[in-house]
Design an enzyme around this catalytic site. Structure first.
Site, PDB file in Angstrom:
ATOM      1  N   ASP A  51       7.643   2.924  -8.445  1.00  0.00           N
ATOM      2  CA  ASP A  51       7.313   3.058  -9.869  1.00  0.00           C
ATOM      3  C   ASP A  51       6.266   4.166 -10.063  1.00  0.00           C
ATOM      4  O   ASP A  51       5.892   4.478 -11.193  1.00  0.00           O
ATOM      5  CB  ASP A  51       6.874   1.727 -10.496  1.00  0.00           C
ATOM      6  CG  ASP A  51       5.602   1.173  -9.895  1.00  0.00           C
ATOM      7  OD1 ASP A  51       5.077   1.765  -8.930  1.00  0.00           O
ATOM      8  OD2 ASP A  51       5.116   0.137 -10.393  1.00  0.00           O
ATOM      9  N   SER A  52       5.852   4.800  -8.967  1.00  0.00           N
ATOM     10  CA  SER A  52       5.074   6.045  -9.062  1.00  0.00           C
ATOM     11  C   SER A  52       5.885   7.073  -9.854  1.00  0.00           C
ATOM     12  O   SER A  52       5.336   8.057 -10.367  1.00  0.00           O
ATOM     13  CB  SER A  52       4.736   6.586  -7.663  1.00  0.00           C
ATOM     14  OG  SER A  52       5.883   6.601  -6.845  1.00  0.00           O
ATOM     15  N   ASP A  90      11.645  -0.416  -6.766  1.00  0.00           N
ATOM     16  CA  ASP A  90      10.325  -1.001  -7.052  1.00  0.00           C
ATOM     17  C   ASP A  90      10.401  -1.782  -8.366  1.00  0.00           C
ATOM     18  O   ASP A  90      10.760  -1.210  -9.405  1.00  0.00           O
ATOM     19  CB  ASP A  90       9.320   0.160  -7.199  1.00  0.00           C
ATOM     20  CG  ASP A  90       7.926  -0.230  -6.800  1.00  0.00           C
ATOM     21  OD1 ASP A  90       7.694  -1.409  -6.460  1.00  0.00           O
ATOM     22  OD2 ASP A  90       7.049   0.663  -6.828  1.00  0.00           O
ATOM     23  N   LYS A 120      10.961  -4.046  -4.040  1.00  0.00           N
ATOM     24  CA  LYS A 120       9.546  -4.143  -3.623  1.00  0.00           C
ATOM     25  C   LYS A 120       8.764  -4.827  -4.736  1.00  0.00           C
ATOM     26  O   LYS A 120       9.010  -4.585  -5.920  1.00  0.00           O
ATOM     27  CB  LYS A 120       8.952  -2.763  -3.332  1.00  0.00           C
ATOM     28  CG  LYS A 120       7.474  -2.856  -2.927  1.00  0.00           C
ATOM     29  CD  LYS A 120       6.929  -1.542  -2.409  1.00  0.00           C
ATOM     30  CE  LYS A 120       6.560  -0.557  -3.488  1.00  0.00           C
ATOM     31  NZ  LYS A 120       5.487  -1.026  -4.401  1.00  0.00           N
ATOM     32  N   GLU A 122       4.663  -6.089  -5.756  1.00  0.00           N
ATOM     33  CA  GLU A 122       3.218  -6.019  -5.452  1.00  0.00           C
ATOM     34  C   GLU A 122       2.610  -7.419  -5.434  1.00  0.00           C
ATOM     35  O   GLU A 122       3.052  -8.306  -6.174  1.00  0.00           O
ATOM     36  CB  GLU A 122       2.511  -5.164  -6.506  1.00  0.00           C
ATOM     37  CG  GLU A 122       2.891  -3.692  -6.444  1.00  0.00           C
ATOM     38  CD  GLU A 122       2.085  -2.826  -7.404  1.00  0.00           C
ATOM     39  OE1 GLU A 122       1.166  -3.339  -8.060  1.00  0.00           O
ATOM     40  OE2 GLU A 122       2.398  -1.618  -7.484  1.00  0.00           O
ATOM     41  N   GLU A 189      -1.513  -0.396   1.154  1.00  0.00           N
ATOM     42  CA  GLU A 189      -1.987   0.811   0.462  1.00  0.00           C
ATOM     43  C   GLU A 189      -3.512   0.818   0.390  1.00  0.00           C
ATOM     44  O   GLU A 189      -4.137  -0.171  -0.037  1.00  0.00           O
ATOM     45  CB  GLU A 189      -1.385   0.887  -0.954  1.00  0.00           C
ATOM     46  CG  GLU A 189      -1.853   2.154  -1.693  1.00  0.00           C
ATOM     47  CD  GLU A 189      -1.022   2.519  -2.914  1.00  0.00           C
ATOM     48  OE1 GLU A 189      -0.009   1.859  -3.187  1.00  0.00           O
ATOM     49  OE2 GLU A 189      -1.408   3.499  -3.584  1.00  0.00           O
TER      50      GLU A 189
HETATM   51  O1  KIV Z   1       5.374   3.381  -6.371  1.00  0.00           O
HETATM   52  C1  KIV Z   1       5.220   3.861  -5.244  1.00  0.00           C
HETATM   53  O2  KIV Z   1       5.507   5.017  -4.966  1.00  0.00           O
HETATM   54  C2  KIV Z   1       4.651   2.990  -4.221  1.00  0.00           C
HETATM   55  C3  KIV Z   1       4.298   3.593  -2.910  1.00  0.00           C
HETATM   56  C4  KIV Z   1       3.060   4.375  -3.048  1.00  0.00           C
HETATM   57  C5  KIV Z   1       4.199   2.587  -1.843  1.00  0.00           C
HETATM   58  O3  KIV Z   1       4.460   1.842  -4.474  1.00  0.00           O
END
Ligand code: KIV
Length: 302
Positions: A51-52, A90, A120, A122, A189
């Site tokens: 989600d970056s 994510d 993924k 968190e 992280e």
């Molecule tokens: O969103 C993302 O890119 C991430 C990575 C930094 C692990 O969660």
């Protein structure tokens, strides 16, 4: 005739085998078809559609603004580009953890609508029940602890986690909770290198570090950071391996100049037609004396 061998998709069992054999591996984020292709062809076994995305591709100021439709859209593009790598989607802010049913449903959309093979999530202890339910419904989960960007408002900024006795112990508990919940790997992280090593030694699933030193089982980085395409802030833990942003800028400038000077497009970049056909089209030929059935202006009418 040589038939090319079909490419086999990496599975979480392959990731587990690599981990058991002590093979340290690189993973990376991707958000679009061409980048996914390049990453896949480089032999990277796992691609995270992080989600970056929100910050490095969509220009938001935080990952909290990313919604599930944006994530599914980009995950689909990556899944089309990556033929071999395991694609992990994510789950964005509040698409999990509110209710178990909704969490499972949203996780399922990454697999059924966006063709990812895993998701993924968190959070450690706080997300363990959700993770367990998602894994229990047949969806592989990668955990994410330490600095969890979706919780940045609660964590008070993007800073290293686990530097004190209590916060370090909490992180170890988080890592164990993620493993216990059935995750196949866990992202660490912004964790001090020594603590990341201690966590790695205590787990039997791979740790995937980012800003957490060299002793994790694998590494992950945001692709735009390491290729030199991120606009604005680049974290200290990201090494720039190329200057793609600069190369892109040079190419766009060269294109602009070539168009404005008349150098582009040239003959090689154009196509042509028979002169006699054009004569006919424009009503200049001897044969074309009849009335044109269409009311387009021909040269003879001008
Ligand atoms: O969103 C993302 O890119 C991430 C990575 C930094 C692990 O969660």
């Amino acid at each position: 005739m040589s038939a090319s061998k079909p490419v086999r998709r990496i599975t979480i069992a392959d990731i587990a085998r690599m981990y058991e054999e002590g093979e340290r591996f690189a993973t990376i984020t991707a958000y679009d078809f061409p980048t996914a292709r390049i990453v896949d062809e480089a032999g990277i076994p796992l691609i995270l559609v992080g989600d970056s995305l929100g910050m490095v591709m969509l220009g938001y100021d935080t990952t909290v603004r990313v919604n599930i439709d944006e994530m599914l859209h980009h995950t689909r593009a990556v899944a089309r580009g990556a033929k071999r790598a395991l694609v992990v989607g994510d789950m964005p802010f509040l698409t999990y953890g509110v209710s178990t049913e909704e969490s499972v449903e949203h996780a399922g959309r990454f697999l059924s609508e966006a063709y990812a093979q895993a998701v993924k999530i968190e959070g450690g202890v706080r997300s363990a029940k959700t993770m367990e339910a998602i894994v229990g419904s047949g969806i592989p989960v990668m955990g994410h602890i330490g600095l969890t960007p979706q919780g940045v408002n609660q964590l008070g900024g993007h800073r290293v986690q686990g530097k004190t006795r209590d916060s370090a112990r909490k992180l170890i508990a988080d890592a164990l909770a993620v493993q216990e919940a059935g995750a196949f790997a866990v992202v660490l992280e912004l964790v001090p290198a020594e603590l990341a090593q201690a966590i790695t030694e205590r787990l039997s699933i791979p740790t995937v570090g980012i800003g957490s030193g060299p002793h994790t089982s694998a590494e992950i980085q945001v692709v735009t950071d390491v290729v030199g395409l991120t606009q604005g802030f680049v974290p200290r833990h990201a090494r720039q391996f190329w200057a793609v942003g600069e190369a892109l800028s040079r190419a766009v400038h060269a294109y602009r100049d070539a168009v404005t000077t008349g150098d582009f497009p040239a003959e090689a970049e154009s196509s042509s037609m028979e002169a006699s056909v054009l004569e006919e089209v424009l009503g200049r030929s001897e044969l074309d004396r009849a009335e044109s059935p269409m009311s387009i202006p021909l040269d003879r009418d001008l």
